[in-house]
Design a protein around this motif. Sequence first.
Motif, PDB file in Angstrom:
ATOM      1  N   GLY A   1     -12.978   0.754  -3.362  1.00 21.06           N
ATOM      2  CA  GLY A   1     -11.507   0.190  -3.389  1.00 21.06           C
ATOM      3  C   GLY A   1     -11.342  -0.605  -3.202  1.00 21.06           C
ATOM      4  N   ARG A   2     -11.674  -0.599  -1.484  1.00 21.39           N
ATOM      5  CA  ARG A   2     -11.102  -1.888  -0.130  1.00 21.39           C
ATOM      6  C   ARG A   2     -10.908  -3.155  -0.609  1.00 21.39           C
ATOM      7  N   THR A   3     -10.171  -3.465  -0.035  1.00 20.15           N
ATOM      8  CA  THR A   3     -10.565  -5.107  -0.299  1.00 20.15           C
ATOM      9  C   THR A   3      -9.582  -6.028   0.831  1.00 20.15           C
ATOM     10  N   ASP A   4      -9.773  -7.389   1.273  1.00 18.99           N
ATOM     11  CA  ASP A   4      -9.553  -7.556   2.379  1.00 18.99           C
ATOM     12  C   ASP A   4      -7.453  -7.873   1.966  1.00 18.99           C
ATOM     13  N   GLN A   5      -6.693  -7.506   1.079  1.00 19.31           N
ATOM     14  CA  GLN A   5      -5.689  -7.685   0.297  1.00 19.31           C
ATOM     15  C   GLN A   5      -4.824  -6.114   1.000  1.00 19.31           C
ATOM     16  N   ASP A   6      -4.848  -6.100   2.601  1.00 19.31           N
ATOM     17  CA  ASP A   6      -4.092  -4.912   2.732  1.00 19.31           C
ATOM     18  C   ASP A   6      -2.659  -4.527   1.641  1.00 19.31           C
ATOM     19  N   SER A   7      -2.070  -5.842   1.906  1.00 17.07           N
ATOM     20  CA  SER A   7      -0.913  -5.649   0.818  1.00 17.07           C
ATOM     21  C   SER A   7      -0.569  -4.853  -0.106  1.00 17.07           C
ATOM     22  N   VAL A   8      -1.556  -4.479  -1.012  1.00 13.20           N
ATOM     23  CA  VAL A   8      -1.763  -3.886  -2.426  1.00 13.20           C
ATOM     24  C   VAL A   8      -2.669  -3.442  -2.299  1.00 13.20           C
ATOM     25  N   ALA A   9      -2.819  -1.808  -2.088  1.00 17.80           N
ATOM     26  CA  ALA A   9      -4.241  -1.421  -2.375  1.00 17.80           C
ATOM     27  C   ALA A   9      -4.283  -1.821  -3.985  1.00 17.80           C
ATOM     28  N   ALA A  10      -5.719  -1.194  -3.561  1.00 19.22           N
ATOM     29  CA  ALA A  10      -7.083  -2.050  -5.361  1.00 19.22           C
ATOM     30  C   ALA A  10      -7.089  -0.786  -5.527  1.00 19.22           C
ATOM     31  N   ASP A  11      -6.672   0.423  -6.054  1.00 20.94           N
ATOM     32  CA  ASP A  11      -6.239   1.225  -6.634  1.00 20.94           C
ATOM     33  C   ASP A  11      -4.338   1.139  -7.233  1.00 20.94           C
ATOM     34  N   SER A  12      -4.175   0.463  -6.410  1.00 22.04           N
ATOM     35  CA  SER A  12      -2.693   0.223  -7.434  1.00 22.04           C
ATOM     36  C   SER A  12      -2.209   0.165  -8.660  1.00 22.04           C
ATOM     37  N   THR A  13      -0.828   0.297  -8.851  1.00 25.56           N
ATOM     38  CA  THR A  13      -0.808  -0.138 -10.322  1.00 25.56           C
ATOM     39  C   THR A  13      -0.973  -1.194 -11.039  1.00 25.56           C
ATOM     40  N   TYR A  14      -0.953  -2.470  -9.570  1.00 28.28           N
ATOM     41  CA  TYR A  14      -0.806  -3.442  -9.457  1.00 28.28           C
ATOM     42  C   TYR A  14      -2.479  -4.306 -10.407  1.00 28.28           C
ATOM     43  N   TRP A  15      -3.465  -3.169  -9.155  1.00 30.64           N
ATOM     44  CA  TRP A  15      -4.403  -4.187  -9.807  1.00 30.64           C
ATOM     45  C   TRP A  15      -5.158  -3.842 -11.341  1.00 30.64           C
ATOM     46  N   ARG A  16      -4.327  -2.178 -11.298  1.00 26.05           N
ATOM     47  CA  ARG A  16      -5.183  -2.060 -12.998  1.00 26.05           C
ATOM     48  C   ARG A  16      -4.519  -2.881 -13.466  1.00 26.05           C
ATOM     49  N   GLU A  17      -3.568  -2.765 -13.555  1.00 20.95           N
ATOM     50  CA  GLU A  17      -2.435  -4.025 -14.742  1.00 20.95           C
ATOM     51  C   GLU A  17      -3.375  -5.248 -14.577  1.00 20.95           C
ATOM     52  N   ARG A  18      -3.652  -6.174 -13.508  1.00 13.30           N
ATOM     53  CA  ARG A  18      -3.855  -7.390 -13.254  1.00 13.30           C
ATOM     54  C   ARG A  18      -5.620  -6.990 -14.123  1.00 13.30           C
ATOM     55  N   LYS A  19      -5.941  -5.979 -14.253  1.00 11.50           N
ATOM     56  CA  LYS A  19      -8.033  -5.704 -14.393  1.00 11.50           C
ATOM     57  C   LYS A  19      -7.698  -5.650 -15.792  1.00 11.50           C
ATOM     58  N   ASP A  20      -6.403  -4.642 -16.823  1.00 15.09           N
ATOM     59  CA  ASP A  20      -6.190  -4.799 -17.813  1.00 15.09           C
ATOM     60  C   ASP A  20      -5.693  -6.054 -18.174  1.00 15.09           C
TER      61      ASP A  20
END
Length: 189
Positions: A159-178
């Motif tokens: 789940g590591r991305t280069d966007q260190d400010s927002v963890a890849a497993d965070s709520t933000y990315w889960r909501e974005r993927k949805d």
Amino acid sequence: MLNDVKAELLAVLRHSRAVMLGKLDGLSEYDRRRPLTPTGTNLLGLVKHLAGLEYGYLGESFGRPPVERPSWFRDDPYDEIDMWATPDESTDYITGVYRHACAHSDVTIAERELDSPARVAHWEPGRQETTLGVLLIRMVSETAQHAGHADIIRELIDGRTDQDSVAADSTYWRERKDEVQRAAERFLP
């Protein structure tokens, strides 16, 4: 005032090289080697492949073969085992070869002008003659392309991305993927 094209190409190449090597950080030997696509693409294989390209395009094409041939180099360039790491090739060995290949390439780049002639032996007869500029563009493109592959593979691993400010497993990315999934579903047959 025009930018120095050669310096800019080298800076972009160096950045992509660093991204490529950075994708190996913190991973086990297994995760560095395991194939995550139907064609077997894996992180260590990408590094190994790029080492061969560096030595080929920015070394041998200028009459500068590697001082010590990597273990996977064969006499037939199409017989090379360069997209995966064999069990006897350590991460340290492969990344060391890659670093040496990059340093070797940097000498070629420093010593020549963009219009300096080169010859790529495995290219089609009649099209083997080229220049440093063409090969440098090709190497920048290849390295950036494979660094992009490495971005995706690393994200699949942990789940590591280069966007260190927002963890890849965070709520933000889960909501974005949805959200992206819902948008795609509007086009289901």
